[in-house]
Design a protein around this motif. Sequence first.
Motif, PDB file in Angstrom:
ATOM      1  N   MET A   1       0.821  -1.193   0.000  1.00 11.64           N
ATOM      2  CA  MET A   1       0.000   0.000   0.000  1.00 11.64           C
ATOM      3  C   MET A   1       0.872   1.267   0.000  1.00 11.64           C
ATOM      4  O   MET A   1       0.613   2.196  -0.752  1.00 11.64           O
ATOM      5  N   ILE A   2       1.907   1.261   0.864  1.00  7.86           N
ATOM      6  CA  ILE A   2       2.804   2.424   0.943  1.00  7.86           C
ATOM      7  C   ILE A   2       3.524   2.615  -0.386  1.00  7.86           C
ATOM      8  O   ILE A   2       3.650   3.734  -0.872  1.00  7.86           O
ATOM      9  N   ARG A   3       3.968   1.511  -0.991  1.00 11.75           N
ATOM     10  CA  ARG A   3       4.664   1.607  -2.279  1.00 11.75           C
ATOM     11  C   ARG A   3       3.735   2.187  -3.344  1.00 11.75           C
ATOM     12  O   ARG A   3       4.156   2.986  -4.176  1.00 11.75           O
ATOM     13  N   MET A   4       2.452   1.793  -3.311  1.00 11.52           N
ATOM     14  CA  MET A   4       1.492   2.318  -4.272  1.00 11.52           C
ATOM     15  C   MET A   4       1.300   3.821  -4.075  1.00 11.52           C
ATOM     16  O   MET A   4       1.262   4.589  -5.039  1.00 11.52           O
ATOM     17  N   ILE A   5       1.222   4.265  -2.832  1.00 12.89           N
ATOM     18  CA  ILE A   5       1.072   5.693  -2.539  1.00 12.89           C
ATOM     19  C   ILE A   5       2.308   6.456  -3.006  1.00 12.89           C
ATOM     20  O   ILE A   5       2.195   7.515  -3.619  1.00 12.89           O
ATOM     21  N   GLN A   6       3.494   5.893  -2.739  1.00 16.81           N
ATOM     22  CA  GLN A   6       4.730   6.535  -3.188  1.00 16.81           C
ATOM     23  C   GLN A   6       4.747   6.662  -4.710  1.00 16.81           C
ATOM     24  O   GLN A   6       5.139   7.695  -5.249  1.00 16.81           O
ATOM     25  N   THR A   7       4.316   5.622  -5.387  1.00 21.26           N
ATOM     26  CA  THR A   7       4.284   5.645  -6.844  1.00 21.26           C
ATOM     27  C   THR A   7       3.309   6.703  -7.352  1.00 21.26           C
ATOM     28  O   THR A   7       3.617   7.454  -8.280  1.00 21.26           O
ATOM     29  N   LEU A   8       2.125   6.787  -6.721  1.00 29.22           N
ATOM     30  CA  LEU A   8       1.139   7.786  -7.127  1.00 29.22           C
ATOM     31  C   LEU A   8       1.635   9.211  -6.891  1.00 29.22           C
ATOM     32  O   LEU A   8       1.432  10.096  -7.719  1.00 29.22           O
ATOM     33  N   VAL A   9       2.311   9.439  -5.766  1.00 29.12           N
ATOM     34  CA  VAL A   9       2.882  10.760  -5.478  1.00 29.12           C
ATOM     35  C   VAL A   9       3.946  11.103  -6.520  1.00 29.12           C
ATOM     36  O   VAL A   9       3.999  12.227  -7.026  1.00 29.12           O
ATOM     37  N   LEU A  10       4.784  10.129  -6.851  1.00 29.27           N
ATOM     38  CA  LEU A  10       5.811  10.354  -7.862  1.00 29.27           C
ATOM     39  C   LEU A  10       5.180  10.671  -9.210  1.00 29.27           C
ATOM     40  O   LEU A  10       5.595  11.603  -9.896  1.00 29.27           O
ATOM     41  N   ILE A  11       4.157   9.938  -9.582  1.00 30.01           N
ATOM     42  CA  ILE A  11       3.480  10.190 -10.858  1.00 30.01           C
ATOM     43  C   ILE A  11       2.847  11.579 -10.869  1.00 30.01           C
ATOM     44  O   ILE A  11       2.943  12.308 -11.857  1.00 30.01           O
ATOM     45  N   ALA A  12       2.230  11.991  -9.762  1.00 32.92           N
ATOM     46  CA  ALA A  12       1.640  13.331  -9.672  1.00 32.92           C
ATOM     47  C   ALA A  12       2.710  14.407  -9.827  1.00 32.92           C
ATOM     48  O   ALA A  12       2.514  15.396 -10.534  1.00 32.92           O
ATOM     49  N   ALA A  13       3.853  14.214  -9.169  1.00 30.42           N
ATOM     50  CA  ALA A  13       4.947  15.184  -9.281  1.00 30.42           C
ATOM     51  C   ALA A  13       5.469  15.255 -10.713  1.00 30.42           C
ATOM     52  O   ALA A  13       5.774  16.336 -11.219  1.00 30.42           O
ATOM     53  N   ILE A  14       5.547  14.102 -11.358  1.00 29.49           N
ATOM     54  CA  ILE A  14       6.005  14.075 -12.746  1.00 29.49           C
ATOM     55  C   ILE A  14       5.015  14.823 -13.636  1.00 29.49           C
ATOM     56  O   ILE A  14       5.418  15.580 -14.522  1.00 29.49           O
ATOM     57  N   ILE A  15       3.727  14.633 -13.399  1.00 26.40           N
ATOM     58  CA  ILE A  15       2.705  15.322 -14.194  1.00 26.40           C
ATOM     59  C   ILE A  15       2.844  16.836 -14.054  1.00 26.40           C
ATOM     60  O   ILE A  15       2.778  17.572 -15.043  1.00 26.40           O
ATOM     61  N   VAL A  16       3.076  17.317 -12.836  1.00 26.44           N
ATOM     62  CA  VAL A  16       3.266  18.761 -12.621  1.00 26.44           C
ATOM     63  C   VAL A  16       4.476  19.253 -13.403  1.00 26.44           C
ATOM     64  O   VAL A  16       4.419  20.286 -14.081  1.00 26.44           O
ATOM     65  N   GLU A  17       5.581  18.523 -13.325  1.00 28.18           N
ATOM     66  CA  GLU A  17       6.789  18.913 -14.057  1.00 28.18           C
ATOM     67  C   GLU A  17       6.552  18.866 -15.568  1.00 28.18           C
ATOM     68  O   GLU A  17       7.025  19.727 -16.300  1.00 28.18           O
TER      69      GLU A  17
ATOM     70  N   ALA B   1      14.832   4.448 -11.531  1.00 30.64           N
ATOM     71  CA  ALA B   1      15.285   3.575 -10.440  1.00 30.64           C
ATOM     72  C   ALA B   1      14.196   2.581 -10.047  1.00 30.64           C
ATOM     73  O   ALA B   1      14.470   1.401  -9.809  1.00 30.64           O
ATOM     74  N   MET B   2      12.947   3.067  -9.989  1.00 30.61           N
ATOM     75  CA  MET B   2      11.822   2.171  -9.673  1.00 30.61           C
ATOM     76  C   MET B   2      11.687   1.080 -10.725  1.00 30.61           C
ATOM     77  O   MET B   2      11.533  -0.091 -10.400  1.00 30.61           O
ATOM     78  N   LEU B   3      11.744   1.483 -11.993  1.00 29.54           N
ATOM     79  CA  LEU B   3      11.575   0.533 -13.085  1.00 29.54           C
ATOM     80  C   LEU B   3      12.722  -0.475 -13.156  1.00 29.54           C
ATOM     81  O   LEU B   3      12.520  -1.633 -13.519  1.00 29.54           O
ATOM     82  N   LEU B   4      13.924  -0.036 -12.804  1.00 30.97           N
ATOM     83  CA  LEU B   4      15.083  -0.927 -12.805  1.00 30.97           C
ATOM     84  C   LEU B   4      15.167  -1.766 -11.534  1.00 30.97           C
ATOM     85  O   LEU B   4      15.999  -2.666 -11.434  1.00 30.97           O
TER      86      LEU B   4
END
Length: 182
Positions: free
Chosen positions: A1-17, A101-104
């Motif tokens: 669950m925590i990993r999923m939240i971290q991934t979603l936060v990362l994706i949101a940050a990427i979308i903003v950038e 890093a996540m993907l690798l």
Amino acid sequence: MIRMIQTLVLIAAIIVEILLFISLGVVGYFLILGALTVPWVRTRSSIAREMLELAKYQSHERVLDLGSGDGTIVFEAVARGGGGVGIEQLGLLVHYARLKAMLLGCSDQTQFIRGNIYSAALPQAQVITSYLFPAVNVRVEPRLKELFPPGTRVVSHDFAFPTLRLIEERKERGYNLFLYEI
């Protein structure tokens, strides 16, 4: 669950950038933000390998890459069985490196920090790498001397540090590498 939240936060940050990236355009993003710091020029993997070889990097050591861009040098350290930390001002590049890093599957061996090398907390490392302009090296050098113990190796791509103790200089076709010791 925590990993999923971290991934979603990362994706949101990427979308903003990405939205910032789209609004400024490719050239605008890297030139305008790069003009405020150092423009991003990717370090080729072959040069990253040479930098770590020059430093005699070993897998039990940590690399700190100042101005880490897309993480090439940190990922090269991972490929050698080690790991490292990258500090980068441009958020899109930090997010890209974290996602890579996540993907690798090497997030445990890497850390990418969005920050300013003059003021961010710099984690301890045995090898420091940089591909920064001479004026940046002049400004960051006193911090390195203050924060890192004697014997810490510093490898610079193309641009020299003014007063660090030079151990070796390699002039290759099209680029230079400098190995220093604090």
